[in-house]
Design an enzyme around this catalytic site. Structure first.
Site, PDB file in Angstrom:
ATOM      1  N   HIS A 164       0.837  -1.201   0.000  1.00  0.00           N
ATOM      2  CA  HIS A 164       0.000   0.000   0.000  1.00  0.00           C
ATOM      3  C   HIS A 164       0.871   1.249   0.000  1.00  0.00           C
ATOM      4  O   HIS A 164       2.031   1.192   0.430  1.00  0.00           O
ATOM      5  CB  HIS A 164      -0.838   0.041   1.280  1.00  0.00           C
ATOM      6  N   CYS A 251      -1.954  -0.240  10.077  1.00  0.00           N
ATOM      7  CA  CYS A 251      -3.155  -0.964   9.641  1.00  0.00           C
ATOM      8  C   CYS A 251      -3.880  -1.667  10.773  1.00  0.00           C
ATOM      9  O   CYS A 251      -4.996  -2.138  10.600  1.00  0.00           O
ATOM     10  CB  CYS A 251      -2.820  -1.929   8.519  1.00  0.00           C
TER      11      CYS A 251
HETATM   12  C1  CIR Z   1      -3.484  -8.073   3.224  1.00  0.00           C
HETATM   13  O1  CIR Z   1      -2.713  -8.547   2.377  1.00  0.00           O
HETATM   14  O2  CIR Z   1      -4.503  -7.487   2.910  1.00  0.00           O
HETATM   15  C2  CIR Z   1      -3.146  -8.250   4.685  1.00  0.00           C
HETATM   16  N1  CIR Z   1      -2.487  -9.493   4.893  1.00  0.00           N
HETATM   17  C3  CIR Z   1      -2.281  -7.118   5.177  1.00  0.00           C
HETATM   18  C4  CIR Z   1      -2.951  -5.784   5.120  1.00  0.00           C
HETATM   19  C5  CIR Z   1      -2.100  -4.716   5.646  1.00  0.00           C
HETATM   20  N2  CIR Z   1      -2.747  -3.464   5.604  1.00  0.00           N
HETATM   21  C6  CIR Z   1      -2.118  -2.312   5.685  1.00  0.00           C
HETATM   22  O3  CIR Z   1      -0.911  -2.259   5.743  1.00  0.00           O
HETATM   23  N3  CIR Z   1      -2.874  -1.222   5.640  1.00  0.00           N
END
Ligand code: CIR
Length: 256
Positions: A164, A251
């Site tokens: 992201h 996150c």
């Molecule tokens: C994903 O791949 O969606 C999750 N395993 C990790 C999301 C992490 N989100 C973030 O850094 N905002």
């Protein structure tokens, strides 16, 4: 100043979530311990937490930041770019609506992950990534403009090292952006003070200003010292188990 945050306890199936990195399988006991310390840190920074139960239907649901973009005026519910994460928005909606009467929702075919949205004062940077598409970015920008904010996009689709936008940049108030070296020359950042993060410490670029402190991952001594030298108060947290699932520090919470 933030007053509150929403977090969700990681589920026992946390290791079944999405990941692109090869750092090993997260150990549940450590995941829960690191999450508990993260919650303690938010409380230490003065936040009142809403702690949601683990949601075993969605292995990635502890990464609540991806489900919504919160401004003081309104909540904008996202539409995650990964199909396995779509139901997370329905699940979190009531917890957010307890605090927000004004809400918007990103609609298909738009997709937005909250991790791509970087608020920098009255401006929002919207990452175009493999999770956030142009249609989603455009819907979000329209909402933000209606609320009095400006917005612009930053294309990170060619960057293989980040999931992201906010894996690579963080706004820590005081007109200051923490930014991965690879992104630092972007002309959109020229009006900000930049804290450049070296390639070896790039995971540390995802940090969060919470009231008086800057929360960042443990293990990045140069970045920590640089923040201190600039007058910030870093508070470091163990993030190893979340890093294994592509998760950054920001996150794990929705702050407002
Ligand atoms: C994903 O791949 O969606 C999750 N395993 C990790 C999301 C992490 N989100 C973030 O850094 N905002």
């Amino acid at each position: 100043m933030f007053k509150r945050a929403i977090v969700r306890i990681p589920g026992s199936n946390f290791a079944d979530g999405l990941t692109t990195v090869d750092l090993g399988v997260p150990k549940l006991e450590e995941v829960l311990q690191q999450h508990a310390l993260y919650c303690d840190a938010l409380r230490e920074c003065g936040l009142e937490l809403t702690v949601l139960e683990a949601d075993l239907r969605h292995a990635d649901s502890t990464f609540v930041e991806d489900t919504a973009v919160l401004t003081p005026e309104a909540a904008i519910f996202c539409r995650p770019g990964a199909a396995s994460r779509e139901g997370e928005v329905v699940a979190i909606r009531p917890a957010v609506e307890r605090f927000y009467s004004s809400t918007f929702t990103i609609e298909a075919p738009g997709t937005v992950d909250g991790g791509d949205i970087c608020e920098a004062g009255t401006h929002f940077f919207i990452g175009l990534s493999h999770r956030t598409n142009e249609e989603g970015a455009s819907q979000l920008a329209t909402c933000l403009n209606a609320l009095g904010y400006t917005a612009s996009t930053i294309d990170v689709r060619g960057m293989t090292t980040i999931l992201h936008l906010k894996s690579g940049i963080s706004y820590i108030e005081d007109n200051t952006l923490v930014v991965m070296e690879e992104m630092a020359s972007n002309p959109q950042f020229s009006r900000f003070e930049l804290v450049r993060v070296s390639v070896e410490e790039s995971y540390g670029a995802n940090c969060v200003r919470v009231n008086d402190h800057v929360l960042l991952a443990e293990g990045f001594p140069r970045l920590t010292a640089d923040l201190e030298a600039r007058g910030f108060k870093p508070l470091t947290l163990k993030m190893s188990e979340f890093q294994k699932m592509d998760g950054g520090l920001s996150c794990l919470s929705l702050r407002f």
